[in-house]
Design a protein around this motif. Structure first.
Motif, PDB file in Angstrom:
ATOM      1  N   MET A 138      39.273  26.736  49.607  1.00 38.16           N
ATOM      2  CA  MET A 138      38.243  27.484  50.325  1.00 38.16           C
ATOM      3  C   MET A 138      38.816  28.732  50.981  1.00 38.16           C
ATOM      4  N   LEU A 139      40.009  28.622  51.557  1.00 34.08           N
ATOM      5  CA  LEU A 139      40.636  29.794  52.164  1.00 34.08           C
ATOM      6  C   LEU A 139      40.929  30.863  51.115  1.00 34.08           C
ATOM      7  N   ILE A 140      41.470  30.440  49.981  1.00 34.95           N
ATOM      8  CA  ILE A 140      41.755  31.390  48.899  1.00 34.95           C
ATOM      9  C   ILE A 140      40.455  32.034  48.410  1.00 34.95           C
ATOM     10  N   ALA A 141      39.412  31.236  48.301  1.00 33.02           N
ATOM     11  CA  ALA A 141      38.108  31.772  47.893  1.00 33.02           C
ATOM     12  C   ALA A 141      37.642  32.848  48.864  1.00 33.02           C
ATOM     13  N   ALA A 142      37.793  32.592  50.159  1.00 28.90           N
ATOM     14  CA  ALA A 142      37.363  33.556  51.172  1.00 28.90           C
ATOM     15  C   ALA A 142      38.170  34.842  51.082  1.00 28.90           C
ATOM     16  N   GLU A 143      39.465  34.710  50.829  1.00 29.16           N
ATOM     17  CA  GLU A 143      40.311  35.892  50.718  1.00 29.16           C
ATOM     18  C   GLU A 143      39.962  36.707  49.472  1.00 29.16           C
ATOM     19  N   ALA A 144      39.682  36.022  48.373  1.00 26.67           N
ATOM     20  CA  ALA A 144      39.244  36.721  47.160  1.00 26.67           C
ATOM     21  C   ALA A 144      37.918  37.422  47.391  1.00 26.67           C
ATOM     22  N   LEU A 145      37.023  36.756  48.121  1.00 26.21           N
ATOM     23  CA  LEU A 145      35.730  37.352  48.452  1.00 26.21           C
ATOM     24  C   LEU A 145      35.931  38.616  49.288  1.00 26.21           C
ATOM     25  N   GLY A 146      36.837  38.549  50.267  1.00 28.03           N
ATOM     26  CA  GLY A 146      37.088  39.708  51.111  1.00 28.03           C
ATOM     27  C   GLY A 146      37.638  40.891  50.343  1.00 28.03           C
ATOM     28  N   ILE A 147      38.569  40.633  49.429  1.00 24.68           N
ATOM     29  CA  ILE A 147      39.114  41.718  48.604  1.00 24.68           C
ATOM     30  C   ILE A 147      38.014  42.316  47.728  1.00 24.68           C
ATOM     31  N   GLY A 148      37.183  41.454  47.156  1.00 29.82           N
ATOM     32  CA  GLY A 148      36.082  41.953  46.336  1.00 29.82           C
ATOM     33  C   GLY A 148      35.124  42.827  47.129  1.00 29.82           C
ATOM     34  N   ARG A 149      34.849  42.417  48.372  1.00 35.55           N
ATOM     35  CA  ARG A 149      33.932  43.191  49.226  1.00 35.55           C
ATOM     36  C   ARG A 149      34.491  44.578  49.537  1.00 35.55           C
ATOM     37  N   VAL A 150      35.770  44.632  49.939  1.00 34.24           N
ATOM     38  CA  VAL A 150      36.317  45.938  50.302  1.00 34.24           C
ATOM     39  C   VAL A 150      36.465  46.823  49.069  1.00 34.24           C
ATOM     40  N   ALA A 151      36.824  46.236  47.923  1.00 37.83           N
ATOM     41  CA  ALA A 151      36.925  47.033  46.699  1.00 37.83           C
ATOM     42  C   ALA A 151      35.569  47.620  46.329  1.00 37.83           C
ATOM     43  N   LEU A 152      34.517  46.812  46.451  1.00 37.51           N
ATOM     44  CA  LEU A 152      33.173  47.288  46.132  1.00 37.51           C
ATOM     45  C   LEU A 152      32.745  48.391  47.093  1.00 37.51           C
ATOM     46  N   GLU A 153      33.048  48.225  48.380  1.00 38.00           N
ATOM     47  CA  GLU A 153      32.698  49.252  49.367  1.00 38.00           C
ATOM     48  C   GLU A 153      33.372  50.581  49.031  1.00 38.00           C
TER      49      GLU A 153
END
Length: 388
Positions: free
Chosen positions: A248-263
């Motif tokens: 779950m932690l790794i999932a959250a970190e991947a989600l965060g990277i995806g969000r900032v890359a998209l922004e």
């Protein structure tokens, strides 16, 4: 179903985002290129009390659950720190869970308060070059000798070993061929990384270079019995307690990277003009970014379900693994599309999306590959024949 975050959870998200924003792209690029641990960031997170958020209050922590931990991890990655930022604090946030649940009171009192304050760095020693994902095949061996164990062996891909004072170390205390069940006979320790008995060698790698990954060579390391976590021979079952939260932690970190890359991609697509119009007007640019938004949103819902189940004491293996699979895939796709949106400038270091690309790719490999997650879902959820 209630998808609204509590006031405490909203405060965690906003407070961590505000703190992490103090460390800009230049800071992370500099740390990554210099292969230098982000000590200033680590100290700031520690000073804010965030390292102890899931450690019980009697040991100096806040006693929050995995939901709160994933909100922190997502915001840290989303700040632009990516995996360099997340990996600097990852083990302190939830990695001590086997010790919290199975460690002696003396061991917990001796170590957990120092983890909560950030004074104590701990690395996690499980993976070995000859075993890979088949943890039952590890050969690092701890031989009992009175009130101590003598340990010899080799570990690989050990993050933060250079900075760490202690290691959460999985060993064998019975050989593989001497146990009835292949995961029996393994013992877990939380012990000192005695540099006179342990040789640490950094591994050159593709990205996430502010946090080292290392080979660790152990030669006659003496471990007191008091440093053993729980009972001898049950170490594998103890680390299982931390596997779903880790996913779950790794999932959250991947989600965060995806969000900032998209922004970053959206900002560039709005500002960059070619043929007298912003490139974001072109469906060939716009549609992939919109698709990544949808995939990130969908992956986040699975992550929220997984953390809710865990925090409420319900089975969550299916959801935790699915969340890691979906978030890692969506995060990397978003980073890849962000690089493509930037064109040639994406391949340069100037806009930082190349760093997000490198770090998000790691999430499809570690701590468990996408293929092994599909193995788990195929056999444990669908009931297909086990392939491993």
């Amino acid at each position: 179903m209630n998808f609204e975050l509590t006031e405490d959870q909203q405060l965690i998200r906003s407070s961590v985002a505000e703190l992490a924003a103090k460390f800009d792209d230049h800071y992370w690029m500099q740390k990554d290129q210099a292969h230098e641990f982000p000590q200033e960031f680590y100290d700031a997170i520690a000073a804010g009390g965030w390292l102890g958020m899931t450690i019980p209050e009697q040991y100096g922590g806040h006693g929050f659950g995995i939901t709160e931990a994933t909100l922190l991890a997502e915001e840290v990655a989303r700040s632009g720190g990516g995996m360099n930022a997340a990996s600097a604090i990852h083990l302190s946030i939830f990695g001590m869970h086997p010790v919290v649940v199975h460690g002696s009171e003396e061991l917990k009192a001796r170590t957990l308060p120092r983890v909560a304050t950030g004074e104590l760095h701990v690395c996690f020693g499980v993976t070995e070059p000859g075993a890979g994902l088949d943890t039952s095949r590890i050969t690092t061996f701890a031989k009992r000798d009175g009130d101590r164990y003598i340990v010899n062996g080799r570990k690989v891909w050990i993050s933060k070993a250079l900075e760490s004072e202690k290691i959460l170390l999985l060993t064998r205390t019975q050989h593989y061929n001497d146990v009835a069940k292949k995961t029996d006979g393994m013992t877990l320790f939380l012990t000192d990384l005695d540099r006179d008995r342990v040789d640490i060698r950094p591994i050159p790698k593709m990205g996430r270079n502010a946090v080292s990954s290392n080979e660790v060579f152990i030669d006659n390391l003496e471990i007191p019995v008091a440093d053993r976590v729980g009972e001898e021979g049950k170490g594998f079952s103890y680390i299982l307690d931390g596997l779903n939260p880790e996913r779950m932690l790794i999932a959250a970190e991947a989600l965060g990277i995806g969000r900032v890359a998209l922004e970053r991609a959206v900002k560039y697509a709005n500002e960059r003009e070619v043929f007298d119009r912003p490139i974001g007007m072109n469906q060939g640019v716009q549609f992939p970014l919109a698709d990544s938004l949808a995939r990130l949103d969908g992956a986040e819902l699975m992550l929220r379900k997984a953390t809710w189940l865990y925090d409420n004491g319900k089975p969550c293996g299916r959801e935790a693994n699915t969340a890691k699979y979906l978030c890692a895939d969506a995060g990397f796709a978003a980073a890849d599309r962000a690089l493509q949106t930037h064109g040639g400038m994406g391949y340069s270091e100037e806009y930082n999306v190349s760093r997000f690309f490198r770090e998000s790719r790691l999430m499809k490999i570690a701590p468990v590959s996408q293929e092994m997650i599909l193995n788990f879902l195929g056999s444990h959820v669908l009931g297909l024949p086990r392939s491993y």
